[in-house]
Scaffold this motif. Structure first.
Motif, PDB file in Angstrom:
ATOM      1  N   GLY A   1       0.789  -1.222   0.000  1.00  0.00           N
ATOM      2  CA  GLY A   1       0.000   0.000   0.000  1.00  0.00           C
ATOM      3  C   GLY A   1       0.819   1.270   0.000  1.00  0.00           C
ATOM      4  O   GLY A   1       0.464   2.246  -0.643  1.00  0.00           O
ATOM      5  N   GLY A   2       1.926   1.307   0.738  1.00  0.00           N
ATOM      6  CA  GLY A   2       2.738   2.500   0.828  1.00  0.00           C
ATOM      7  C   GLY A   2       2.130   3.598   1.675  1.00  0.00           C
ATOM      8  O   GLY A   2       2.618   4.725   1.689  1.00  0.00           O
ATOM      9  N   GLU A   3       1.043   3.282   2.406  1.00  0.00           N
ATOM     10  CA  GLU A   3       0.428   4.306   3.251  1.00  0.00           C
ATOM     11  C   GLU A   3       1.223   4.459   4.552  1.00  0.00           C
ATOM     12  O   GLU A   3       2.012   3.601   4.916  1.00  0.00           O
ATOM     13  N   PRO A   4       1.009   5.582   5.238  1.00  0.00           N
ATOM     14  CA  PRO A   4       1.570   5.703   6.588  1.00  0.00           C
ATOM     15  C   PRO A   4       0.886   4.710   7.509  1.00  0.00           C
ATOM     16  O   PRO A   4      -0.141   4.124   7.166  1.00  0.00           O
ATOM     17  N   PRO A   5       1.436   4.485   8.700  1.00  0.00           N
ATOM     18  CA  PRO A   5       0.814   3.546   9.625  1.00  0.00           C
ATOM     19  C   PRO A   5      -0.624   3.940   9.942  1.00  0.00           C
ATOM     20  O   PRO A   5      -0.942   5.118  10.122  1.00  0.00           O
ATOM     21  N   SER A   6      -1.496   2.956  10.012  1.00  0.00           N
ATOM     22  CA  SER A   6      -2.894   3.211  10.355  1.00  0.00           C
ATOM     23  C   SER A   6      -3.029   3.526  11.842  1.00  0.00           C
ATOM     24  O   SER A   6      -2.188   3.113  12.649  1.00  0.00           O
ATOM     25  N   PRO A   7      -4.079   4.235  12.233  1.00  0.00           N
ATOM     26  CA  PRO A   7      -4.375   4.361  13.662  1.00  0.00           C
ATOM     27  C   PRO A   7      -4.566   2.981  14.276  1.00  0.00           C
ATOM     28  O   PRO A   7      -5.123   2.081  13.655  1.00  0.00           O
ATOM     29  N   GLU A   8      -4.096   2.821  15.504  1.00  0.00           N
ATOM     30  CA  GLU A   8      -4.188   1.536  16.196  1.00  0.00           C
ATOM     31  C   GLU A   8      -4.611   1.748  17.651  1.00  0.00           C
ATOM     32  O   GLU A   8      -4.286   2.775  18.260  1.00  0.00           O
ATOM     33  N   ARG A   9      -5.337   0.778  18.177  1.00  0.00           N
ATOM     34  CA  ARG A   9      -5.764   0.831  19.578  1.00  0.00           C
ATOM     35  C   ARG A   9      -4.592   0.501  20.492  1.00  0.00           C
ATOM     36  O   ARG A   9      -3.821  -0.423  20.205  1.00  0.00           O
ATOM     37  N   PHE A  10      -4.487   1.216  21.615  1.00  0.00           N
ATOM     38  CA  PHE A  10      -3.381   0.954  22.533  1.00  0.00           C
ATOM     39  C   PHE A  10      -3.810   1.270  23.961  1.00  0.00           C
ATOM     40  O   PHE A  10      -4.804   1.956  24.208  1.00  0.00           O
ATOM     41  N   ALA A  11      -3.026   0.774  24.903  1.00  0.00           N
ATOM     42  CA  ALA A  11      -3.176   1.121  26.323  1.00  0.00           C
ATOM     43  C   ALA A  11      -1.810   1.018  26.992  1.00  0.00           C
ATOM     44  O   ALA A  11      -1.116   0.025  26.835  1.00  0.00           O
ATOM     45  N   VAL A  12      -1.434   2.071  27.690  1.00  0.00           N
ATOM     46  CA  VAL A  12      -0.239   2.074  28.539  1.00  0.00           C
ATOM     47  C   VAL A  12      -0.714   2.187  29.976  1.00  0.00           C
ATOM     48  O   VAL A  12      -1.214   3.237  30.386  1.00  0.00           O
ATOM     49  N   PRO A  13      -0.612   1.104  30.763  1.00  0.00           N
ATOM     50  CA  PRO A  13      -1.132   1.161  32.134  1.00  0.00           C
ATOM     51  C   PRO A  13      -0.266   2.026  33.042  1.00  0.00           C
ATOM     52  O   PRO A  13       0.912   2.277  32.758  1.00  0.00           O
ATOM     53  N   ALA A  14      -0.869   2.449  34.144  1.00  0.00           N
ATOM     54  CA  ALA A  14      -0.149   3.317  35.080  1.00  0.00           C
ATOM     55  C   ALA A  14       1.092   2.638  35.633  1.00  0.00           C
ATOM     56  O   ALA A  14       2.125   3.283  35.835  1.00  0.00           O
ATOM     57  N   SER A  15       1.013   1.340  35.890  1.00  0.00           N
ATOM     58  CA  SER A  15       2.162   0.623  36.457  1.00  0.00           C
ATOM     59  C   SER A  15       3.342   0.629  35.499  1.00  0.00           C
ATOM     60  O   SER A  15       4.502   0.784  35.916  1.00  0.00           O
ATOM     61  N   THR A  16       3.071   0.481  34.201  1.00  0.00           N
ATOM     62  CA  THR A  16       4.157   0.501  33.217  1.00  0.00           C
ATOM     63  C   THR A  16       4.725   1.900  33.066  1.00  0.00           C
ATOM     64  O   THR A  16       5.944   2.085  32.995  1.00  0.00           O
ATOM     65  N   ALA A  17       3.851   2.916  33.013  1.00  0.00           N
ATOM     66  CA  ALA A  17       4.341   4.287  32.931  1.00  0.00           C
ATOM     67  C   ALA A  17       5.263   4.606  34.102  1.00  0.00           C
ATOM     68  O   ALA A  17       6.323   5.221  33.934  1.00  0.00           O
ATOM     69  N   ARG A  18       4.868   4.165  35.287  1.00  0.00           N
ATOM     70  CA  ARG A  18       5.692   4.430  36.472  1.00  0.00           C
ATOM     71  C   ARG A  18       7.045   3.719  36.379  1.00  0.00           C
ATOM     72  O   ARG A  18       8.093   4.305  36.685  1.00  0.00           O
ATOM     73  N   LEU A  19       7.053   2.466  35.940  1.00  0.00           N
ATOM     74  CA  LEU A  19       8.305   1.727  35.804  1.00  0.00           C
ATOM     75  C   LEU A  19       9.222   2.373  34.761  1.00  0.00           C
ATOM     76  O   LEU A  19      10.441   2.444  34.954  1.00  0.00           O
TER      77      LEU A  19
END
Length: 363
Positions: free
Chosen positions: A235-253
């Motif tokens: 396709g050559g398109e830019p990356p599509s939007p994707e669902r994500f989650a960064v939990p608080a515990s990971t952000a803190r680590l």
């Protein structure tokens, strides 16, 4: 003599495609090759990863599990395969789980139509095209998903997608993998939350033994979730939007590791995209969930990730720009040129690399 990335052929030489899982070649998952780029390049097996990390480093992994997201059907009498990339709607009334959890959603999906030979569909697609699926189910195309591109479409499914994929789905594959492999070959040791159309393949070489080796050597591991969409290179398109989650515990680590002088090692482009989406201008990561449209590259370098574990991406893939955002253009060019010259294998069943950013290349 090495080959610069801008001198690559448009199509990767066929002998560099990993046409089958390493297990079919007599290798354990963690016995694939791994090129490590610090202040020099070294050739290793993936099992040697703990030797290249230090106590106090943090490895961030993607806990998204792979769906059996390909379903056979017909369109205008031609046999096709429908790839279900990601769901778009919140759960229907009475369904359990938050909107970013697969299952219980109504019928709007982002899809890709391909031939049974796993090549791009040769005819123009239009709103109203109806793909006939097993047991009378249908997928009706509504409109293109990305502006200016017509490879991915929003489609309405007439059947429960959980039932459809569980009953008739199989893992998405492309023409460089001629044999159909069971879903077990598309799992990772970290996969817990179903939702990815394609395997977050950077984590495939990890084994339970290797995870234990990392933890007992003082390297911490933390999860994010990012559900991958389809990433066909045509396709050559830019990356599509994707669902994500960064939990608080990971952000803190992540923030604590950076403050203590440790390095953040992302397992794959998915983890990098999720972490960098939630980082502020000072490189502080915040818990968040939703959709990410972030596109990393030379003009948007990584603020958080110091190194990346990655497979080898095909010429023209948007993932290469993300690697440059972490490891720098010179580092990525040198690594890829060396991999081309020394027989590394590409794609989800291929070999691996550990690339460090310029400020994290201590041995």
């Amino acid at each position: 003599m090495t080959t610069a990335l801008n001198e690559w052929p448009d199509v990767l030489p066929p002998e560099r495609n990993a046409a089958a899982p390493p297990e079919a070649r007599g290798l354990a998952r963690d016995e694939v090759r791994m090129l490590v780029a610090t202040d020099r390049l070294t050739h290793n097996t993936f099992r040697e990863l703990p030797q290249h990390l230090h106590a106090g480093d943090l490895v961030v992994v993607n806990n998204s599990a792979t769906l059996a997201a390909a379903v056979d059907g017909t369109l205008d009498g031609l046999p096709v395969t429908l790839h279900l990339s990601t769901w778009l709607n919140a759960p229907v009334d009475g369904a359990s789980g938050p909107p970013d959890t697969f299952g219980g959603c109504d019928g709007l999906w982002v899809v890709e139509v391909r031939t049974r030979e796993r090549t791009p569909y040769p005819r123009d697609l239009h709103p109203g095209n109806e793909i006939q699926l097993p047991q009378g189910a249908t997928a009706t195309l509504r409109e293109p998903w990305l502006p200016g591109a017509r490879r991915l479409w929003i489609a309405e499914l007439s059947a429960d997608p959980t039932w459809l994929l569980a009953t008739h789905g199989y893992p998405i594959t492309y023409s460089y993998v001629p044999q159909r492999w069971s879903p077990s070959y598309y799992t990772t040791v970290f996969g817990r939350i179903p939702g990815s159309a394609e395997m977050p393949s950077a984590a495939r070489p990890f084994t339970q033994r290797l995870v234990l080796d990392l933890v007992t050597s003082g390297v911490a591991i933390a999860p994010i979730t990012l559900h991958t969409g389809v990433s066909s290179p045509e396709g050559g398109e830019p990356p599509s939007p994707e669902r994500f989650a960064v939990p608080a515990s990971t952000a803190r680590l992540v923030n604590d590791t950076k403050a203590a002088g440790g390095r953040i090692i992302a397992v794959g482009t998915t983890v990098t995209r999720a972490l960098e989406t939630t980082a502020d201008h000072n490189g502080i990561v915040h818990p968040a969930r939703g959709w990410t449209e972030l596109v990393l590259g030379p003009q948007h370098p990584a603020r958080v990730v110091d190194g990346i574990i990655t497979g080898w991406h095909a010429p023209g893939a948007s993932h290469l720009e993300l690697l440059v955002a972490v490891a720098g253009e010179a580092g990525v060019h040198e690594a890829y040129a060396t991999a081309l010259d020394t027989g590394y294998l590409w794609h989800e069943f291929g070999d691996s690399a550990l690339l460090f950013g310029p400020g994290a290349r201590r041995g």
